[in-house]
Design a protein around this motif. Structure first.
Motif, PDB file in Angstrom:
ATOM      1  N   LYS A 212       0.816  -1.222   0.000  1.00  0.00           N
ATOM      2  CA  LYS A 212       0.000   0.000   0.000  1.00  0.00           C
ATOM      3  C   LYS A 212       0.847   1.269   0.000  1.00  0.00           C
ATOM      4  O   LYS A 212       0.388   2.325   0.449  1.00  0.00           O
ATOM      5  CB  LYS A 212      -0.942   0.017   1.209  1.00  0.00           C
ATOM      6  N   ALA A 213       2.066   1.204  -0.506  1.00  0.00           N
ATOM      7  CA  ALA A 213       2.942   2.381  -0.490  1.00  0.00           C
ATOM      8  C   ALA A 213       2.369   3.518  -1.332  1.00  0.00           C
ATOM      9  O   ALA A 213       2.533   4.692  -0.986  1.00  0.00           O
ATOM     10  CB  ALA A 213       4.332   2.000  -0.997  1.00  0.00           C
ATOM     11  N   GLY A 214       1.714   3.203  -2.438  1.00  0.00           N
ATOM     12  CA  GLY A 214       1.130   4.250  -3.268  1.00  0.00           C
ATOM     13  C   GLY A 214       0.103   5.074  -2.508  1.00  0.00           C
ATOM     14  O   GLY A 214       0.064   6.311  -2.621  1.00  0.00           O
ATOM     15  N   LEU A 215      -0.735   4.417  -1.708  1.00  0.00           N
ATOM     16  CA  LEU A 215      -1.722   5.132  -0.908  1.00  0.00           C
ATOM     17  C   LEU A 215      -1.048   5.996   0.152  1.00  0.00           C
ATOM     18  O   LEU A 215      -1.474   7.131   0.408  1.00  0.00           O
ATOM     19  CB  LEU A 215      -2.672   4.129  -0.248  1.00  0.00           C
ATOM     20  N   PHE A 216       0.013   5.485   0.768  1.00  0.00           N
ATOM     21  CA  PHE A 216       0.714   6.256   1.799  1.00  0.00           C
ATOM     22  C   PHE A 216       1.352   7.512   1.202  1.00  0.00           C
ATOM     23  O   PHE A 216       1.317   8.581   1.815  1.00  0.00           O
ATOM     24  CB  PHE A 216       1.777   5.394   2.464  1.00  0.00           C
ATOM     25  N   ILE A 217       1.939   7.370   0.020  1.00  0.00           N
ATOM     26  CA  ILE A 217       2.536   8.540  -0.640  1.00  0.00           C
ATOM     27  C   ILE A 217       1.461   9.582  -0.921  1.00  0.00           C
ATOM     28  O   ILE A 217       1.673  10.783  -0.723  1.00  0.00           O
ATOM     29  CB  ILE A 217       3.243   8.112  -1.939  1.00  0.00           C
ATOM     30  N   TYR A 218       0.317   9.125  -1.370  1.00  0.00           N
ATOM     31  CA  TYR A 218      -0.787  10.057  -1.667  1.00  0.00           C
ATOM     32  C   TYR A 218      -1.249  10.773  -0.399  1.00  0.00           C
ATOM     33  O   TYR A 218      -1.503  11.985  -0.413  1.00  0.00           O
ATOM     34  CB  TYR A 218      -1.939   9.291  -2.296  1.00  0.00           C
ATOM     35  N   ILE A 219      -1.365  10.059   0.712  1.00  0.00           N
ATOM     36  CA  ILE A 219      -1.792  10.677   1.976  1.00  0.00           C
ATOM     37  C   ILE A 219      -0.797  11.744   2.413  1.00  0.00           C
ATOM     38  O   ILE A 219      -1.186  12.866   2.794  1.00  0.00           O
ATOM     39  CB  ILE A 219      -1.950   9.600   3.067  1.00  0.00           C
ATOM     40  N   PHE A 220       0.496  11.417   2.366  1.00  0.00           N
ATOM     41  CA  PHE A 220       1.508  12.393   2.775  1.00  0.00           C
ATOM     42  C   PHE A 220       1.523  13.598   1.830  1.00  0.00           C
ATOM     43  O   PHE A 220       1.688  14.737   2.272  1.00  0.00           O
ATOM     44  CB  PHE A 220       2.883  11.737   2.821  1.00  0.00           C
ATOM     45  N   ARG A 221       1.367  13.342   0.553  1.00  0.00           N
ATOM     46  CA  ARG A 221       1.351  14.451  -0.398  1.00  0.00           C
ATOM     47  C   ARG A 221       0.210  15.419  -0.099  1.00  0.00           C
ATOM     48  O   ARG A 221       0.404  16.640  -0.078  1.00  0.00           O
ATOM     49  CB  ARG A 221       1.214  13.909  -1.820  1.00  0.00           C
ATOM     50  N   GLN A 222      -0.961  14.871   0.150  1.00  0.00           N
ATOM     51  CA  GLN A 222      -2.106  15.727   0.448  1.00  0.00           C
ATOM     52  C   GLN A 222      -1.912  16.499   1.741  1.00  0.00           C
ATOM     53  O   GLN A 222      -2.283  17.674   1.845  1.00  0.00           O
ATOM     54  CB  GLN A 222      -3.380  14.885   0.533  1.00  0.00           C
ATOM     55  N   PHE A 223      -1.323  15.869   2.736  1.00  0.00           N
ATOM     56  CA  PHE A 223      -1.137  16.556   4.017  1.00  0.00           C
ATOM     57  C   PHE A 223      -0.094  17.664   3.905  1.00  0.00           C
ATOM     58  O   PHE A 223      -0.311  18.785   4.385  1.00  0.00           O
ATOM     59  CB  PHE A 223      -0.710  15.554   5.089  1.00  0.00           C
ATOM     60  N   PHE A 224       1.038  17.377   3.261  1.00  0.00           N
ATOM     61  CA  PHE A 224       2.092  18.384   3.155  1.00  0.00           C
ATOM     62  C   PHE A 224       1.647  19.561   2.281  1.00  0.00           C
ATOM     63  O   PHE A 224       2.083  20.694   2.498  1.00  0.00           O
ATOM     64  CB  PHE A 224       3.364  17.760   2.595  1.00  0.00           C
ATOM     65  N   ARG A 225       0.792  19.298   1.306  1.00  0.00           N
ATOM     66  CA  ARG A 225       0.272  20.394   0.481  1.00  0.00           C
ATOM     67  C   ARG A 225      -0.610  21.333   1.304  1.00  0.00           C
ATOM     68  O   ARG A 225      -0.740  22.518   0.977  1.00  0.00           O
ATOM     69  CB  ARG A 225      -0.531  19.837  -0.691  1.00  0.00           C
ATOM     70  N   GLY A 226      -1.205  20.826   2.370  1.00  0.00           N
ATOM     71  CA  GLY A 226      -2.064  21.642   3.198  1.00  0.00           C
ATOM     72  C   GLY A 226      -1.333  22.468   4.236  1.00  0.00           C
ATOM     73  O   GLY A 226      -1.928  23.361   4.848  1.00  0.00           O
ATOM     74  N   LEU A 227      -0.043  22.192   4.459  1.00  0.00           N
ATOM     75  CA  LEU A 227       0.721  22.973   5.430  1.00  0.00           C
ATOM     76  C   LEU A 227       1.133  24.309   4.806  1.00  0.00           C
ATOM     77  O   LEU A 227       1.424  24.378   3.609  1.00  0.00           O
ATOM     78  CB  LEU A 227       1.960  22.205   5.885  1.00  0.00           C
ATOM     79  N   PRO A 228       1.185  25.371   5.602  1.00  0.00           N
ATOM     80  CA  PRO A 228       1.558  26.692   5.047  1.00  0.00           C
ATOM     81  C   PRO A 228       2.996  26.712   4.549  1.00  0.00           C
ATOM     82  O   PRO A 228       3.910  26.162   5.181  1.00  0.00           O
ATOM     83  CB  PRO A 228       1.357  27.649   6.226  1.00  0.00           C
ATOM     84  N   LYS A 229       3.199  27.360   3.433  1.00  0.00           N
ATOM     85  CA  LYS A 229       4.521  27.477   2.828  1.00  0.00           C
ATOM     86  C   LYS A 229       5.472  28.302   3.693  1.00  0.00           C
ATOM     87  O   LYS A 229       6.701  28.141   3.611  1.00  0.00           O
ATOM     88  CB  LYS A 229       4.376  28.125   1.443  1.00  0.00           C
ATOM     89  N   GLU A 230       4.926  29.164   4.540  1.00  0.00           N
ATOM     90  CA  GLU A 230       5.766  30.023   5.384  1.00  0.00           C
ATOM     91  C   GLU A 230       6.634  29.224   6.338  1.00  0.00           C
ATOM     92  O   GLU A 230       7.700  29.707   6.758  1.00  0.00           O
ATOM     93  CB  GLU A 230       4.877  30.992   6.177  1.00  0.00           C
ATOM     94  N   LEU A 231       6.213  28.016   6.723  1.00  0.00           N
ATOM     95  CA  LEU A 231       7.037  27.192   7.605  1.00  0.00           C
ATOM     96  C   LEU A 231       8.386  26.882   6.960  1.00  0.00           C
ATOM     97  O   LEU A 231       9.436  26.995   7.604  1.00  0.00           O
ATOM     98  CB  LEU A 231       6.294  25.886   7.935  1.00  0.00           C
ATOM     99  N   GLU A 232       8.354  26.500   5.709  1.00  0.00           N
ATOM    100  CA  GLU A 232       9.604  26.187   5.011  1.00  0.00           C
ATOM    101  C   GLU A 232      10.413  27.452   4.718  1.00  0.00           C
ATOM    102  O   GLU A 232      11.643  27.435   4.825  1.00  0.00           O
ATOM    103  CB  GLU A 232       9.295  25.459   3.706  1.00  0.00           C
ATOM    104  N   ASP A 233       9.727  28.525   4.357  1.00  0.00           N
ATOM    105  CA  ASP A 233      10.449  29.769   4.082  1.00  0.00           C
ATOM    106  C   ASP A 233      11.224  30.240   5.307  1.00  0.00           C
ATOM    107  O   ASP A 233      12.371  30.691   5.196  1.00  0.00           O
ATOM    108  CB  ASP A 233       9.467  30.852   3.634  1.00  0.00           C
ATOM    109  N   ALA A 234      10.607  30.125   6.485  1.00  0.00           N
ATOM    110  CA  ALA A 234      11.292  30.521   7.714  1.00  0.00           C
ATOM    111  C   ALA A 234      12.495  29.625   7.977  1.00  0.00           C
ATOM    112  O   ALA A 234      13.555  30.102   8.412  1.00  0.00           O
ATOM    113  CB  ALA A 234      10.323  30.471   8.893  1.00  0.00           C
ATOM    114  N   ALA A 235      12.356  28.322   7.694  1.00  0.00           N
ATOM    115  CA  ALA A 235      13.477  27.405   7.901  1.00  0.00           C
ATOM    116  C   ALA A 235      14.610  27.694   6.926  1.00  0.00           C
ATOM    117  O   ALA A 235      15.790  27.645   7.294  1.00  0.00           O
ATOM    118  CB  ALA A 235      13.002  25.959   7.743  1.00  0.00           C
ATOM    119  N   TYR A 236      14.276  28.012   5.669  1.00  0.00           N
ATOM    120  CA  TYR A 236      15.313  28.337   4.689  1.00  0.00           C
ATOM    121  C   TYR A 236      16.062  29.613   5.081  1.00  0.00           C
ATOM    122  O   TYR A 236      17.275  29.715   4.891  1.00  0.00           O
ATOM    123  CB  TYR A 236      14.684  28.508   3.303  1.00  0.00           C
ATOM    124  N   LEU A 237      15.334  30.578   5.651  1.00  0.00           N
ATOM    125  CA  LEU A 237      15.998  31.820   6.100  1.00  0.00           C
ATOM    126  C   LEU A 237      16.960  31.554   7.252  1.00  0.00           C
ATOM    127  O   LEU A 237      17.955  32.265   7.417  1.00  0.00           O
ATOM    128  CB  LEU A 237      14.943  32.850   6.520  1.00  0.00           C
TER     129      LEU A 237
END
Length: 349
Positions: A212-237
């Motif tokens: 079921k790895a394909g389903l797990f990848i899809y779940i993680f993709r959907q969840f990470f897409r819902g997180l705000p982009k500002e979290l990563e921008d702050a980490a990159y800074l």
């Protein structure tokens, strides 16, 4: 032009004004006149309000019966003496209970050894699968690269295509493993066999190709897409690279999804018998021991004589109880976190 906020405020004021007028009319003893459409609407609403609870009860009762019937039959049969299976006066409640079926099935399945081996395979495979699928899902959610859509289409095919299509090529690869010439270099042999080895489960999990790895990848993709982009921008800074950002920032925020996928993985690896039976020739897992339990009982207790299904059913149901008991215990302790993870992972509407 009025903004959406102003429109909402206007609608709220109009509703409040309507409520005040109705309240004043009620205080003055004046009954508001209703149009025929309003009268019809109120009558239909009252009928639906009276009928729907009854209809909902029968739906829930029917679904509950369909779901619980196999469980009730399993419990009723597993603790019933074998001779009472031929008693027509017994339907649900046996005349007396016994643990002999559980004890005999425990021995036939070599339950203690089998459970330990299954837990080892499940935990290692699930941890590897969750880690690789999370990293893959994060890459699909946040990064742009050539062939991204094509690769994600392949991930979708992993959900659709049945495992029977890939099992035979994998078996040949594991049975005659050459390792790009490394096997001959280090062992002097042309190939080695990885059948009956945990590597047959661990290797696909490492490369996000486990059960079921394909389903797990899809779940993680959907969840990470819902997180705000500002979290990563702050980490990159702050000087974090993509991998460090994933470990330090994204994983803590996705803890509920990790737990949900981990529990799904544990259950599917625990219940799998098709892939396990392809790569293991012995009853090394609970699912395989349960699958071959009837043959084990026939050869051990009946010396391969002809036996009716009613004589075997008590031990088969006992095996089902032993197979499901660890998963039920795990779910009891993790139910709260599991439900929370399902709600936050995008699996519900």
């Amino acid at each position: 032009m009025a903004t959406r906020k102003e429109e909402k405020r206007f609608e709220k004021e109009m509703r409040a004004e309507k409520r005040r007028r109705l309240k004043d009319m009620k205080a003055a003893g004046i009954k508001p006149s209703l149009t025929p459409e309003q009268i019809r609407y109120n009558r239909n609403k009252a009928i639906v309000g009276a009928v729907w609870p009854i209809f909902r009860f029968f739906i829930i009762f029917g679904l509950g019966f369909v779901i619980l019937y196999p469980l009730l039959f399993m419990i009723s049969t597993a603790f019933r003496p074998n001779d009472q299976m031929f008693d027509p006066s017994i339907v649900w409640l046996p005349k007396n209970l016994t643990l002999e079926n559980i004890q005999r099935t425990w021995d036939d399945m070599k339950y203690d050894k089998t459970v330990l081996n299954t837990v080892k395979l499940n935990l290692i495979s699930s941890v590897l699968s969750v880690g690789s699928c999370a990293l893959t899902g994060y890459g699909f959610a946040r990064f742009k690269f050539k062939g991204k859509n094509i690769l994600f289409a392949i991930v979708t095919l992993m959900i659709i295509v049945p495992p029977q299509i890939t099992t035979i090529p994998l078996f040949i690869q594991y049975a005659y493993f050459k390792g790009a010439g490394l096997v001959k270099l280090f062992t002097g042999k042309e190939y080695i066999s990885l059948i009956n080895s945990g590597i047959t489960m661990y290797a696909p999990a490492i490369f996000a190709n486990g059960i079921k790895a394909g389903l797990f990848i899809y779940i993680f993709r959907q969840f990470f897409r819902g997180l705000p982009k500002e979290l990563e921008d702050a980490a990159y800074l702050d000087g974090c690279g993509p991998l460090k950002t994933f470990i330090k920032v994204m994983i803590p925020n996705a803890a509920s999804s990790f737990l949900t996928v981990f529990l799904f993985s544990i259950v599917w690896y625990w219940n799998d018998y098709y892939i396990s039976s392809s790569f293991f020739t012995q009853n090394d897992t609970v699912a395989l021991a349960l699958k071959n339990l009837d043959a084990t009982i026939m050869s051990t207790h009946y010396k391969n004589q002809s036996v009716s299904a009613r004589q075997l059913i008590v031990w088969l149901e006992s095996g089902c109880i032993l197979a499901t008991f660890p998963i039920l215990i795990m779910y009891v302790f993790l139910q709260k976190y599991f439900v929370e993870g399902v709600e936050r992972s995008g699996l519900t509407g």
